[in-house]
Enzyme design. Structure first.
Site, PDB file in Angstrom:
ATOM      1  CE1 TYR A  32      -4.242  -1.524   0.294  1.00  0.00           C
ATOM      2  CE2 TYR A  32      -3.037  -3.109   1.610  1.00  0.00           C
ATOM      3  CZ  TYR A  32      -4.164  -2.754   0.892  1.00  0.00           C
ATOM      4  OH  TYR A  32      -5.203  -3.635   0.770  1.00  0.00           O
TER       5      TYR A  32
ATOM      6  CG  HIS B 160     -14.153  -3.238  -2.737  1.00  0.00           C
ATOM      7  ND1 HIS B 160     -13.349  -3.663  -1.707  1.00  0.00           N
ATOM      8  CD2 HIS B 160     -13.639  -2.049  -3.136  1.00  0.00           C
ATOM      9  CE1 HIS B 160     -12.398  -2.771  -1.483  1.00  0.00           C
ATOM     10  NE2 HIS B 160     -12.553  -1.783  -2.327  1.00  0.00           N
TER      11      HIS B 160
END
Ligand SMILES: *[C@@H]1O[C@H](CO)[C@@H](O)[C@H](O)[C@H]1NC(C)=O
Ligand SMILES: *[C@@H]1O[C@H](CO)[C@@H](O)[C@H](O)[C@H]1NC(C)=O
Length: 320
Positions: free
Chosen positions: A81, A219
């Site tokens: 990330y 999501h």
């Protein structure tokens, strides 16, 4: 020694399968336990330099990894990330991988796919052999097939399927080098996967990708995968599809059908979002950190979900 053997076997297999119609890279991870069983850990969405409890998850993976004497680890993507790796000298590789998964039991091969956050950085860096030279455990490809005795694992690059990454001007930028033209990339991949699955004689067929096919996480379902990938998985009667992307631990499935498993609890979690799903199919939804283990024999495959303290949240067994 282990790095050497994996590479050698890989080389032999490449020569062997060169004449096949499927262009998917194939490699073998031999079964070494005398009873022929295989133990694997599955983790996803992890690389945050130890933060958001990545280090605690890693510690617990080490303990469970030792108890199970694991053969290898699978990463379902979002390895680094927020924006993947900048290059093969990016110190995030050590800070989020080598210096975090330090437990002796985790000094095993790691097989990784890429997530959408990895595609926001330099993809070729994550695929580079330079990383494997720095830490022999690292093995990352876009898509490949891993044969391990009675199980064949099909690792699928799910990122190029997602329409939004290509069309939404508000979205991030992605490293699509070696992917475009997109339609051809996807149709070749689906064709190669279908061929590889049809040729497989393995008792168990497991598929690994980053994006969810069936998920109640924030999501939501990846409709492109439902439309394009799922029919191939159904036709070839795969047993399990495993993914990350939603930062949770999840099991969706019905008797006799494909089991959909999410192991996206490698670091930042607790999103507080769960979408409606048929309670008969949703066997586990845990919004926090954790990981999964797989114990596979010729007749049974057992799946266990652990939280950050090593508590078992859920388990189930498939039989042949
Ligand atoms: C990390 O884990 C501890 C212990 O379970 C928990 O109290 C804390 O909220 C977690 N932190 C994050 C950022 O998830
Ligand atoms: C991506 O990483 C590779 C390998 O480290 C490097 O050769 C290349 O220059 C990088 N690309 C960019 C755009 O930084």
């Amino acid at each position: 020694m282990k790095m050497f053997s994996v590479r050698l076997i890989f080389l032999i297999l490449c020569i062997f399968f060169d004449g096949s119609l499927s262009k998917l890279e194939r490699l073998e991870h031999p079964v070494t336990k005398s009873d022929g069983s295989l133990n694997i850990l599955v983790v996803g969405d992890w690389g945050r330099q130890g933060c958001f409890n990545q280090s605690l998850v890693a510690h617990q993976m080490g303990i469970v990894g030792e108890q199970l004497d694991i053969d290898y680890v699978i990463s379902v993507g979002d390895n680094f990330y927020d924006d993947g790796l900048k290059g093969d000298t990016d110190p995030a590789f050590e800070a989020s991988f080598s210096h975090i998964y330090t437990h002796p039991s985790l000094q095993k091969q790691w097989y990784s796919v890429l997530g959408n956050h990895d595609y926001r950085g330099n993809v070729s860096a994550q695929l580079s052999h330079v990383l494997t030279q720095k830490d022999w455990r690292w093995f990352c490809r876009r898509s490949f097939v891993l044969c391990s005795g009675m199980v064949e694992l099909f690792f699928v690059d799910t990122n190029p399927f997602v329409e939004q990454y290509f069309t939404d001007p508000e979205d991030h930028t992605y490293d699509w080098s070696n992917v475009l033209p997109r339609d051809r990339y996807i149709s070749n991949l689906l064709h190669d996967l279908d061929l590889a699955m049809k040729k497989s004689r393995a008792t168990w067929k497991f598929v690994v990708g980053h994006h969810g096919i069936k998920t109640a996480g924030e999501h939501g379902v990846t409709q492109e995968l439902v439309d394009q990938l799922l029919p191939i998985l159904e036709e070839n009667k795969v047993d399990v599809y495993m993914n990350g992307h939603d930062h949770c631990l999840q099991h969706i499935g019905s008797d006799g059908g494909i089991q959909f498993l999410t192991s996206g609890g490698g670091s930042k979690a607790w999103r507080g979002v769960i979408l409606p799903w048929d309670p008969k199919e949703l066997k586990l939804y845990y919004d926090g950190q954790g990981f999964m283990s797989l114990h596979i024999t010729h007749s049974q495959a057992k799946f266990i979900y652990y939280d950050i303290s090593g508590n078992v949240l859920h388990q189930f067994t498939l039989s042949k």
